[in-house]
Design a protein around this motif. Structure first.
Motif, short mmCIF file in Angstrom:
data_model
loop_
_atom_site.label_atom_id
_atom_site.label_comp_id
_atom_site.label_asym_id
_atom_site.label_seq_id
_atom_site.Cartn_x
_atom_site.Cartn_y
_atom_site.Cartn_z
N ALA A 47 6.79 -9.22 14.98
CA ALA A 47 5.42 -9.42 14.54
C ALA A 47 4.46 -8.49 15.26
CB ALA A 47 5.01 -10.88 14.76
N GLU A 48 4.69 -8.27 16.57
CA GLU A 48 3.82 -7.36 17.33
C GLU A 48 3.95 -5.93 16.84
OE1 GLU A 48 0.89 -6.69 20.09
OE2 GLU A 48 1.79 -8.59 19.50
N VAL A 49 5.20 -5.51 16.54
CA VAL A 49 5.41 -4.15 16.03
C VAL A 49 4.74 -3.97 14.68
CG1 VAL A 49 7.17 -2.55 15.20
CG2 VAL A 49 7.51 -3.77 17.35
N ASP A 106 0.99 -3.69 15.06
CA ASP A 106 0.55 -2.38 15.56
C ASP A 106 0.73 -1.27 14.53
OD1 ASP A 106 -0.08 -3.62 17.93
OD2 ASP A 106 1.84 -3.12 18.89
N SER A 107 1.63 -1.49 13.56
CA SER A 107 1.94 -0.45 12.57
C SER A 107 1.25 -0.71 11.24
CB SER A 107 3.46 -0.38 12.36
OG SER A 107 4.14 -0.15 13.57
N THR A 108 0.11 -1.38 11.25
CA THR A 108 -0.58 -1.68 9.99
C THR A 108 -0.99 -0.42 9.21
OG1 THR A 108 -1.37 -3.76 10.91
CG2 THR A 108 -2.55 -2.90 9.00
N PRO A 109 -1.55 0.64 9.84
CA PRO A 109 -1.89 1.84 9.04
C PRO A 109 -0.68 2.48 8.38
CG PRO A 109 -3.03 1.86 11.15
CD PRO A 109 -2.04 0.76 11.22
N GLU A 110 0.43 2.57 9.11
CA GLU A 110 1.62 3.17 8.51
C GLU A 110 2.15 2.33 7.36
OE1 GLU A 110 1.04 2.80 11.64
OE2 GLU A 110 0.97 4.88 12.42
N ARG A 128 0.38 0.45 5.38
CA ARG A 128 -0.50 0.68 4.23
C ARG A 128 -0.20 2.00 3.56
NH1 ARG A 128 -6.34 -1.37 6.72
NH2 ARG A 128 -5.83 -3.61 6.71
N ARG A 129 0.08 3.06 4.35
CA ARG A 129 0.46 4.34 3.75
C ARG A 129 1.74 4.22 2.96
NH1 ARG A 129 0.70 8.47 8.54
NH2 ARG A 129 1.59 9.70 6.81
N ILE A 130 2.72 3.49 3.50
CA ILE A 130 4.00 3.30 2.78
C ILE A 130 3.76 2.55 1.47
CG2 ILE A 130 6.23 2.15 2.88
CD1 ILE A 130 6.25 2.72 5.90
N THR A 131 2.93 1.51 1.52
CA THR A 131 2.64 0.73 0.32
C THR A 131 1.95 1.58 -0.74
OG1 THR A 131 2.46 -1.25 1.67
CG2 THR A 131 1.53 -1.35 -0.53
N ASP A 132 0.96 2.38 -0.31
CA ASP A 132 0.26 3.24 -1.27
C ASP A 132 1.19 4.26 -1.89
OD1 ASP A 132 -2.02 1.84 -0.66
OD2 ASP A 132 -2.73 3.29 0.82
N ALA A 133 2.07 4.85 -1.06
CA ALA A 133 3.00 5.84 -1.60
C ALA A 133 3.98 5.22 -2.60
CB ALA A 133 3.77 6.51 -0.46
N LEU A 134 4.51 4.02 -2.28
CA LEU A 134 5.43 3.36 -3.21
C LEU A 134 4.73 2.97 -4.50
CD1 LEU A 134 7.46 1.09 -0.76
CD2 LEU A 134 8.24 3.16 -1.91
N THR A 135 3.48 2.50 -4.39
CA THR A 135 2.74 2.13 -5.59
C THR A 135 2.50 3.34 -6.48
OG1 THR A 135 1.68 0.35 -4.36
CG2 THR A 135 0.65 1.02 -6.42
N ALA A 136 2.10 4.46 -5.86
CA ALA A 136 1.86 5.68 -6.64
C ALA A 136 3.12 6.21 -7.28
CB ALA A 136 1.24 6.75 -5.74
N ALA A 137 4.29 5.99 -6.62
CA ALA A 137 5.54 6.48 -7.19
C ALA A 137 6.10 5.58 -8.28
CB ALA A 137 6.58 6.66 -6.07
N VAL A 138 5.88 4.25 -8.15
CA VAL A 138 6.49 3.30 -9.08
C VAL A 138 5.62 3.06 -10.30
CG1 VAL A 138 7.24 0.90 -9.30
CG2 VAL A 138 7.84 2.21 -7.27
N ALA A 139 4.30 3.20 -10.16
CA ALA A 139 3.40 2.88 -11.27
C ALA A 139 3.70 3.67 -12.54
CB ALA A 139 1.95 3.08 -10.84
#
Length: 287
Positions: A164-166, A169-173, A175-186
């Motif tokens: 949970a701590e990791v 701390d990795s919230t920005p990364e 979000r970037r992964i989520t945005d990239a997957l959304t842009a690729a799958v949409a």
């Protein structure tokens, strides 16, 4: 001519009076317990009663204040309007001609399911009884299982906390992964929907074509099973007889393994704690 029923005997009257007295006593005991709980809860001499009354008064005041706000009043009006609209539109639907086929469908489903439920009721009752017996027989294992689960949870708690701590701390990364997957799958979603429709059509055609051969195969298998029933029964009898003959051997092997395990435990205990008293030597022979 109708016969006059006999009057109850003296024993019957005494038994009914005794049962009535017992039930009345149980009801009075229950009422007394409820009254005692209420008095203990709201007793002003104790701090719990005053605290509960204070919390109730505070909660009631907060609810009154919240319900008096314009937003709450608007929400209440909207709920009442929605319920009124549902009532005015649902009334004609109940007598609409379209509702008759729906009622006929529900009646047909009920009539077709009742024989099935009647047929499986004995099996369900037997299964429930067997499951209850199994749970009752496994009750000595429940404390050990609970302790094992508690130990595993305690062992996993640091790992989960670090994970949970990791992630925190990795919230920005993330979000970037989520945005990239959304842009690729949409862009692929419309294509997947079309492929799913084609696959559903092809699967329906395959099932429609395979049902007649499957029915023929099932009938042939049923006929073969019916013809081979004596052979199957003979095989089951041979298997049961073999298990009955192996039972003494298995019991003796289990007893021998238990004795060996106990002897090994004694030797390990003696080797681990050499400072124990050496006056008594325990030897277990594996026979």
């Amino acid at each position: 001519m109708a016969t006059i029923p006999p009057l109850p005997s003296r024993d019957d009257v005494l038994r009914m009076a005794r049962n009535t007295t017992d039930i009345t006593g149980q009801l009075l005991d229950t009422a007394g317990n409820i009254t005692r709980i209420a008095l203990n809860t709201f007793d002003p001499r104790d701090g719990s009663g005053q605290e509960m009354l204070r919390v109730l008064r505070q909660t009631t005041a907060e609810l009154a204040e919240a319900s008096a706000s314009p937003q709450a009043q608007e929400a209440f009006y909207r709920i009442v309007g929605t319920l009124t609209r549902l009532g005015t539109t649902g009334g004609p639907l109940a007598v609409h001609p379209v509702s008759e086929p729906a009622q006929a469908l529900l009646a047909a489903l009920g009539d077709s399911l009742l024989p099935v439920l009647d047929a499986v009721e004995p099996a369900v009752e037997e299964s429930a009884t067997a499951l209850g017996d199994l749970v009752e027989a496994m009750s000595p294992l429940l404390p050990a299982g609970a302790g094992l689960v508690a130990g595993v949870l305690l062992a996993l708690t640091p790992v989960l906390r670090e994970a949970a701590e990791v992630l925190r701390d990795s919230t920005p990364e993330l979000r970037r992964i989520t945005d990239a997957l959304t842009a690729a799958v949409a862009p692929l979603i419309p294509l997947q929907v079309a492929l799913a429709e084609r696959a559903a059509t092809a699967g329906a055609n395959v099932v429609r074509a395979a049902l007649p051969p499957l029915a023929d195969l099932t009938e042939a298998a049923a006929a073969t099973t019916k013809a081979a029933r004596p052979v199957l029964i003979a095989g089951e009898e041979l298997l049961a007889a073999g298990l009955e003959q192996l039972q003494p051997l298995l019991l003796s092997s289990a007893a021998r393994a238990g004795r060996v395990a106990r002897a090994a435990a004694v030797r390990v205990s003696a080797a681990v704690s050499p400072t124990a008293e050496r006056g008594v030597v325990v030897a277990v022979a594996a026979g």
